[in-house]
Design a protein around this motif. Structure first.
Motif, PDB file in Angstrom:
ATOM      1  N   VAL A 258       0.842  -1.202   0.000  1.00  0.00           N
ATOM      2  CA  VAL A 258       0.000   0.000   0.000  1.00  0.00           C
ATOM      3  C   VAL A 258       0.877   1.252   0.000  1.00  0.00           C
ATOM      4  O   VAL A 258       0.646   2.202  -0.762  1.00  0.00           O
ATOM      5  N   GLY A 259       1.909   1.250   0.848  1.00  0.00           N
ATOM      6  CA  GLY A 259       2.804   2.406   0.938  1.00  0.00           C
ATOM      7  C   GLY A 259       3.507   2.691  -0.372  1.00  0.00           C
ATOM      8  O   GLY A 259       3.583   3.845  -0.826  1.00  0.00           O
ATOM      9  N   LEU A 260       4.003   1.633  -1.004  1.00  0.00           N
ATOM     10  CA  LEU A 260       4.698   1.816  -2.289  1.00  0.00           C
ATOM     11  C   LEU A 260       3.726   2.316  -3.353  1.00  0.00           C
ATOM     12  O   LEU A 260       4.085   3.152  -4.191  1.00  0.00           O
ATOM     13  N   GLY A 261       2.484   1.813  -3.319  1.00  0.00           N
ATOM     14  CA  GLY A 261       1.467   2.272  -4.264  1.00  0.00           C
ATOM     15  C   GLY A 261       1.190   3.761  -4.101  1.00  0.00           C
ATOM     16  O   GLY A 261       1.126   4.509  -5.085  1.00  0.00           O
ATOM     17  N   LEU A 262       1.055   4.192  -2.850  1.00  0.00           N
ATOM     18  CA  LEU A 262       0.817   5.610  -2.577  1.00  0.00           C
ATOM     19  C   LEU A 262       1.997   6.455  -3.054  1.00  0.00           C
ATOM     20  O   LEU A 262       1.824   7.529  -3.652  1.00  0.00           O
ATOM     21  N   LEU A 263       3.206   5.972  -2.774  1.00  0.00           N
ATOM     22  CA  LEU A 263       4.399   6.708  -3.187  1.00  0.00           C
ATOM     23  C   LEU A 263       4.470   6.832  -4.708  1.00  0.00           C
ATOM     24  O   LEU A 263       4.819   7.887  -5.242  1.00  0.00           O
ATOM     25  N   LEU A 264       4.134   5.730  -5.379  1.00  0.00           N
ATOM     26  CA  LEU A 264       4.152   5.756  -6.848  1.00  0.00           C
ATOM     27  C   LEU A 264       3.126   6.759  -7.371  1.00  0.00           C
ATOM     28  O   LEU A 264       3.402   7.529  -8.310  1.00  0.00           O
ATOM     29  N   HIS A 265       1.959   6.764  -6.735  1.00  0.00           N
ATOM     30  CA  HIS A 265       0.919   7.730  -7.106  1.00  0.00           C
ATOM     31  C   HIS A 265       1.447   9.158  -6.923  1.00  0.00           C
ATOM     32  O   HIS A 265       1.278  10.010  -7.800  1.00  0.00           O
ATOM     33  N   GLY A 266       2.092   9.390  -5.790  1.00  0.00           N
ATOM     34  CA  GLY A 266       2.639  10.717  -5.506  1.00  0.00           C
ATOM     35  C   GLY A 266       3.692  11.121  -6.524  1.00  0.00           C
ATOM     36  O   GLY A 266       3.733  12.271  -6.985  1.00  0.00           O
ATOM     37  N   LEU A 267       4.548  10.149  -6.880  1.00  0.00           N
ATOM     38  CA  LEU A 267       5.613  10.431  -7.843  1.00  0.00           C
ATOM     39  C   LEU A 267       5.037  10.788  -9.213  1.00  0.00           C
ATOM     40  O   LEU A 267       5.439  11.785  -9.836  1.00  0.00           O
ATOM     41  N   LEU A 268       4.052   9.997  -9.663  1.00  0.00           N
ATOM     42  CA  LEU A 268       3.431  10.276 -10.969  1.00  0.00           C
ATOM     43  C   LEU A 268       2.743  11.637 -10.946  1.00  0.00           C
ATOM     44  O   LEU A 268       2.823  12.402 -11.907  1.00  0.00           O
ATOM     45  N   HIS A 269       2.086  11.925  -9.828  1.00  0.00           N
ATOM     46  CA  HIS A 269       1.409  13.212  -9.695  1.00  0.00           C
ATOM     47  C   HIS A 269       2.414  14.357  -9.791  1.00  0.00           C
ATOM     48  O   HIS A 269       2.175  15.358 -10.480  1.00  0.00           O
ATOM     49  N   ALA A 270       3.547  14.216  -9.118  1.00  0.00           N
ATOM     50  CA  ALA A 270       4.559  15.279  -9.113  1.00  0.00           C
ATOM     51  C   ALA A 270       5.071  15.558 -10.523  1.00  0.00           C
ATOM     52  O   ALA A 270       5.369  16.703 -10.866  1.00  0.00           O
ATOM     53  N   TYR A 271       5.192  14.509 -11.332  1.00  0.00           N
ATOM     54  CA  TYR A 271       5.712  14.693 -12.691  1.00  0.00           C
ATOM     55  C   TYR A 271       4.632  15.178 -13.653  1.00  0.00           C
ATOM     56  O   TYR A 271       4.895  15.988 -14.527  1.00  0.00           O
ATOM     57  N   ARG A 272       3.405  14.665 -13.478  1.00  0.00           N
ATOM     58  CA  ARG A 272       2.343  15.019 -14.420  1.00  0.00           C
ATOM     59  C   ARG A 272       1.805  16.414 -14.169  1.00  0.00           C
ATOM     60  O   ARG A 272       1.285  17.062 -15.066  1.00  0.00           O
ATOM     61  N   HIS A 273       1.868  16.839 -12.919  1.00  0.00           N
ATOM     62  CA  HIS A 273       1.322  18.160 -12.576  1.00  0.00           C
ATOM     63  C   HIS A 273       2.430  19.030 -12.012  1.00  0.00           C
ATOM     64  O   HIS A 273       2.296  19.603 -10.940  1.00  0.00           O
ATOM     65  N   ALA A 274       3.540  19.073 -12.756  1.00  0.00           N
ATOM     66  CA  ALA A 274       4.716  19.801 -12.263  1.00  0.00           C
ATOM     67  C   ALA A 274       4.424  21.280 -12.025  1.00  0.00           C
ATOM     68  O   ALA A 274       5.069  21.917 -11.206  1.00  0.00           O
ATOM     69  N   ALA A 275       3.429  21.845 -12.725  1.00  0.00           N
ATOM     70  CA  ALA A 275       3.126  23.267 -12.569  1.00  0.00           C
ATOM     71  C   ALA A 275       2.533  23.570 -11.197  1.00  0.00           C
ATOM     72  O   ALA A 275       2.788  24.635 -10.632  1.00  0.00           O
TER      73      ALA A 275
END
Lengths: 162, 98
Positions: free
Chosen positions: A46-63
């Motif tokens: 679960v933790g790794l899934g959340l982290l991956l979600h956070g990472l993708l979010h940071a890159y996709r919504h860099a603005a």
């Protein structure tokens, strides 16, 4: 607009860090969560899934989002912690001798004589025949109501104290 | 029945452990590992500094010296719990007087 770290990044990190802590503090006490550490593995997942979600979010919504540096670091660290946990419990802890020659149920336990904590020699035969207080150290023996007829010994072999 | 712990620790180390942990049962020391080896429980090189130690294992030996119950764990992270031990020994030895 102020750029923020994705929340899932922090949630993920907390869950991953809590997994080994909870294992040592709680899960290890119950065979159902200890013998196969599924609860800890679910937490890591679960933790790794959340982290991956956070990472993708940071890159996709860099603005609007921060974390393009922190997220990969947190994810790498969490993967390493997960790998270490799995390696230790599922592999390293199991690298112990098979002990196929150990006494089996129905066989006689080999007799022996070894020094006790006070350096006095004690034999298995003595432990099996003497009442518990007879071989307990003077002054530190069991209370009177615990004195009982000898009816066997539980031998606990352990790795030692260090 | 009585509880007896066996390890490679010399008496002074076990004395220290007993005092710190408040244990009252007997600790036996087998620094050379001869008895541990005779039970085929030696784990060569697994101790601090590559010393030989015992791998974890528990036995119930009845008054005649016969093994009535044994738990040879497949992993040092897994040990028989006191509850499990008492229940299983009770089952094989039939209401052992504790």
């Amino acid at each position: 607009m102020k750029r923020r770290f994705p929340r899932t990044l922090w949630y993920g990190l907390v869950v991953v860090l809590a997994a080994p802590v909870l294992y040592l503090a709680l899960f290890i006490r119950f065979p159902i969560t200890r013998d196969v550490p599924w609860a800890s593995l679910v937490m890591f997942g679960v933790g790794l899934g959340l982290l991956l979600h956070g990472l993708l979010h940071a890159y996709r919504h860099a603005a609007t989002s921060r974390g393009k540096v922190v997220a990969p670091i947190a994810l790498t660290f969490s993967l390493a912690l997960t790998a270490f946990f799995c390696w230790t419990l599922l592999y390293q802890a199991r690298q112990i001798p098979d002990s196929l020659g150990a006494p089996r149920v129905g066989q006689m336990a080999p007799d022996f004589t070894l020094p006790d904590q006070d350096g006095r020699p004690v034999s298995l035969a003595q432990l099996l025949t003497a009442s518990p207080d007879a071989v307990a150290p003077a002054g530190a023996g069991a209370p009177a109501d615990a004195v009982q007829k000898a009816n066997g010994v539980v031998l606990v072999f352990y790795r030692g104290y260090w | 029945m009585r509880l007896v712990a066996v390890s490679v620790d010399p008496p002074e180390v076990s004395r220290d452990l007993r005092r710190k942990a408040g244990y009252t049962f007997t600790f036996l020391g087998d620094p050379k590992g001869d008895v541990i080896r005779s039970y085929d429980l030696l784990h060569p090189g697994a101790g601090p500094g590559g010393s030989d130690i015992a791998r974890p294992a528990e036995f119930y030996v009845d008054g005649t010296g016969t093994v009535r119950w044994a738990f040879i764990t497949p992993s040092y992270a897994i040990r028989a719990t006191p509850q499990q031990m008492l229940a299983e020994i009770d089952a094989v030895a039939g209401g052992v007087n504790r």
